[in-house]
Scaffold this motif. Sequence first.
Motif, PDB file in Angstrom:
ATOM      1  N   PHE A  13       0.839  -1.193   0.000  1.00  0.00           N
ATOM      2  CA  PHE A  13       0.000   0.000   0.000  1.00  0.00           C
ATOM      3  C   PHE A  13       0.879   1.250   0.000  1.00  0.00           C
ATOM      4  N   PRO A  14       0.447   2.307  -0.715  1.00  0.00           N
ATOM      5  CA  PRO A  14       1.258   3.526  -0.826  1.00  0.00           C
ATOM      6  C   PRO A  14       1.353   4.289   0.497  1.00  0.00           C
ATOM      7  N   SER A  20      -0.155   1.740   4.796  1.00  0.00           N
ATOM      8  CA  SER A  20       1.122   1.965   4.128  1.00  0.00           C
ATOM      9  C   SER A  20       2.156   0.903   4.493  1.00  0.00           C
ATOM     10  N   GLY A  21       2.776   0.345   3.452  1.00  0.00           N
ATOM     11  CA  GLY A  21       3.821  -0.649   3.643  1.00  0.00           C
ATOM     12  C   GLY A  21       3.318  -2.076   3.743  1.00  0.00           C
ATOM     13  N   GLU A  66      10.797  -5.623  -7.714  1.00  0.00           N
ATOM     14  CA  GLU A  66      11.374  -6.704  -6.917  1.00  0.00           C
ATOM     15  C   GLU A  66      11.438  -6.304  -5.436  1.00  0.00           C
ATOM     16  N   ALA A  67      11.766  -5.057  -5.177  1.00  0.00           N
ATOM     17  CA  ALA A  67      11.863  -4.556  -3.797  1.00  0.00           C
ATOM     18  C   ALA A  67      11.355  -3.111  -3.799  1.00  0.00           C
ATOM     19  N   ARG A  68      12.229  -2.184  -3.498  1.00  0.00           N
ATOM     20  CA  ARG A  68      11.857  -0.776  -3.408  1.00  0.00           C
ATOM     21  C   ARG A  68      11.520  -0.207  -4.794  1.00  0.00           C
ATOM     22  N   PRO A  69      10.332   0.427  -4.941  1.00  0.00           N
ATOM     23  CA  PRO A  69       9.946   0.998  -6.233  1.00  0.00           C
ATOM     24  C   PRO A  69      10.987   1.970  -6.779  1.00  0.00           C
TER      25      PRO A  69
END
Length: 152
Positions: A13-14, A20-21, A66-69
């Motif tokens: 979630f943004p 979030s998270g 894959e991980a952090r946008p």
Amino acid sequence: MKKTYVLMLSQSFPTKHPRSGNPTGFRKKFLSGEKRHTIRTNFPLWAKRIHEVQQGEAVISVRQWEARPYFSRQITIGCLTAESGTGIQKLTFQLDRDGCASFNFFDIDGKYPELKELAANDGLSVDDWKEWFRGYDFSKPMAVIQFGKFRY
């Protein structure tokens, strides 16, 4: 060679969302068919792209980070083609009595599904869906990008 358009599905979630998270589960829901569509701004752009897909001139690569946008690799989780039944519908929000666009008054190509159905087909609960789209400009139509043959 066909054009490839990329459609990212959020893994979590943004930051503006109360959850979030937390994981969205969109990948699993997309692969199982539970997430039937995604909703995006810029209807004219997506209408053009979906038309190209339907004509066999383009494909849509559905991906997640894959991980952090923006700081990790994109992982392909599916491909939308003309054969998959990919389509687009226009989501329009109507004004309420106070002249404000409302979550409660909307149509999709002139049909009036329940918000619960729209949210579920987008892979979210009603509360999560409302929070996800809070702050969007509802005066402009949005694109409901259908992953398969389902239509409202």
